[in-house]
Scaffold this active site. Sequence first.
Site, mmCIF file in Angstrom:
data_model
loop_
_atom_site.group_PDB
_atom_site.id
_atom_site.type_symbol
_atom_site.label_atom_id
_atom_site.label_comp_id
_atom_site.label_asym_id
_atom_site.label_seq_id
_atom_site.Cartn_x
_atom_site.Cartn_y
_atom_site.Cartn_z
ATOM 1 N NE ARG A 261 24.176 -4.121 25.440
ATOM 2 C CZ ARG A 261 25.065 -3.720 26.345
ATOM 3 N NH1 ARG A 261 24.707 -3.622 27.629
ATOM 4 N NH2 ARG A 261 26.305 -3.431 25.993
ATOM 5 C CG HIS B 181 24.574 -0.406 23.745
ATOM 6 N ND1 HIS B 181 23.319 -0.733 24.229
ATOM 7 C CD2 HIS B 181 25.366 -0.260 24.835
ATOM 8 C CE1 HIS B 181 23.352 -0.767 25.548
ATOM 9 N NE2 HIS B 181 24.583 -0.483 25.944
ATOM 10 C CB CYS B 182 22.281 -3.773 19.099
ATOM 11 S SG CYS B 182 21.275 -2.285 19.013
ATOM 12 C CG LEU B 183 26.318 -5.899 16.970
ATOM 13 C CD1 LEU B 183 27.383 -5.290 16.061
ATOM 14 C CD2 LEU B 183 25.815 -7.218 16.386
#
Length: 353
Positions: free
Chosen positions: A103, A343-345
């Site tokens: 992300r 989401h970060c990944l």
Amino acid sequence: MPDINTSSTPGELGFTFPAEWFPHRATWLTFPHNEASWQGERLAKMRPQYLAFIKAISQGEKVGIIANDENLKAFIYKELDRTDVDLSKIEFVIKPTNDAWCRDHGPSFVINEQTKQKAIVDWGHNAWGGKYPPYDDDNRTPKAVAEYLNLPVFNPGIVMEGGAVEFNGAGSLLTSKSCLLNLNRNPHLNQSQIEETLCQYYGVHQILWVEGGIVGDDTDGHIDDTTRFINEDTVIACVEHDPNDENFEILQTNLQMLKNMRLLNGKQLNIIEIPMPKAVIIDGFRTPGSYANFLICNAGVITPVFNNPNDQIAIDILEKAFPERKIIPLEATEIIWGQGSFHCLSQQEPLLN
């Protein structure tokens, strides 16, 4: 490369960053291999949860995987086959990588719906203010994906992270002061200069600011752990109900700021409150566990859960908030130790028909 004048900005050329619920061609991931993020046995323990994430995404779209080398690609291929992932849904870019948080270091896709063109914005990446060197390989990721997809690249020349920004698909961008105004990102720019760059390179017309982020978040307060757009005028906002909890005050401050906001059309935000999980503490470390770190993809809304008393409450809220999408709760109890979640990944690539 397609004939697009990348000396202009995406905004000048009619490009925008579409909202996450816009149909995806693919979602891009950087496969984790660095034990600095998941130390010792934790890297192996988190992989089943990560593979389940890939499988869930692949039910509705392609999954682009950035693999550190051919050996890692072979390992990934074997693991995905073993877990019954449709391998025709998987595509690879082989390049050296430092960390897994796509992300933030991955490509930001912008589109021009009128001309049916797609491009990549290559923001600078400095590992959240230089916290985790080296990061030069990750910083080269957008260019490598652009070459693979044969897409033009815009270069804003400033540090920016995908987890720091949220979009409503109607000209508004939501972010946090604690992150994007932090002197460890772009100390040579003031707030208005940062706002102008965001508008020009994301093709938006309004920047909305909350104050900060949650405990355990080493990004200085990414928005995707606290507040998420789910349609043009609605946000999911994290709240902490325990006044003695460390997150209580900052989330109340953010909530009040959200209530005072007005969108470009003058409307107030429709705010759906979602509780924080009871503190997700692993080996004495409070992780940034949050139900807001979900990924909206073609297959549904992939939501992190933590074997936590508030898991079902959050799932119920999201099911009401997304009546036309399937909520896909996945265990993130091992992933969250790396200080991020689904989401970060990931970073979505929009579909252009």
